[in-house]
Motif scaffolding. Structure first.
Motif, PDB file in Angstrom:
ATOM      1  N   TRP A   7      -2.011   1.757   8.707  1.00  0.00           N
ATOM      2  CA  TRP A   7      -3.377   1.240   8.605  1.00  0.00           C
ATOM      3  C   TRP A   7      -4.198   1.677   9.812  1.00  0.00           C
ATOM      4  N   GLN A   8      -3.574   1.659  10.993  1.00  0.00           N
ATOM      5  CA  GLN A   8      -4.274   2.113  12.198  1.00  0.00           C
ATOM      6  C   GLN A   8      -4.624   3.593  12.077  1.00  0.00           C
ATOM      7  N   SER A 129      -7.622  -3.469  12.025  1.00  0.00           N
ATOM      8  CA  SER A 129      -6.440  -2.612  11.911  1.00  0.00           C
ATOM      9  C   SER A 129      -5.642  -2.630  13.206  1.00  0.00           C
TER      10      SER A 129
END
Length: 193
Positions: A7-8, A129
């Motif tokens: 997600w990052q 995130s």
């Protein structure tokens, strides 16, 4: 932890693709809308996945599932309001909601509104995130889940509180002379940046 890391990376790469498109003069309305829509489908899937995972992890605590479903419902409501605003303003980016949020004159802002404006950065994807990434890396899944559940509800409340003033401002409804001067001042400041 892998989901948090992915997600990052998605947040970083998503930020880069828009910048590259603008630098190469390849940006388009379709690209704006496509990017926004795919981002929000990904968020919906991530949060729905968190709800499903926590439901399996805590089957004896149905409140965990109900709170998660409520948070995902709040996300859908929030996105609906923000998409309606984007359609009315002609923008394909939901980030313009935050720009409009800042441009409401101070004379029209109550305490809650000012708090939402001050801490609005917490509603952005990059902040979320990163927090989810750190919490999952630390194996604090329950804390990440609580962060998402509480955060989605707070964002929904903020959007519900702000939407009427922002739409009124966009429609050009008459404002007091003080409010009109504040808007003009904010617009001039934005141009100077």
């Amino acid at each position: 932890a892998l989901a948090g890391l992915l997600w990052q990376f998605a947040a970083i790469f998503d930020r880069c693709d828009g910048e590259v498109a603008r630098v190469k003069l390849c940006d388009s309305k379709f690209g704006e809308w496509f990017d926004t829509l795919t981002d929000n489908i990904a968020y919906f899937c991530a949060y729905a996945g968190m709800v499903a995972g926590m439901s399996k992890r805590f089957p004896e605590a149905p409140a965990v599932t109900y709170l998660g479903i409520s948070a995902v419902t709040a996300l859908i409501l929030t996105l609906g309001i923000m998409y309606a605003y984007a359609l009315k303003t002609g923008s394909g980016s939901l980030q313009n909601y935050m720009v409009g949020f800042r441009n409401v004159p101070d004379s029209h802002k109550g305490l809650i509104y000012r708090l939402l404006q001050r801490y609005g950065f917490m509603a952005k994807r990059d902040f979320w995130s990163f927090i989810v990434f750190i919490l999952t890396l630390m194996n604090l899944l329950e804390v990440a889940y609580a962060f998402v559940v509480v955060g989605l509800h707070l964002i929904a409340i903020g959007v519900l509180i702000s939407q009427q003033k922002m739409l009124r401002l966009h429609r050009g409804e008459p404002l007091s002379p003080t409010a009109a001067a504040a808007i003009e001042s904010a617009a001039n400041l934005e141009e100077d940046r």
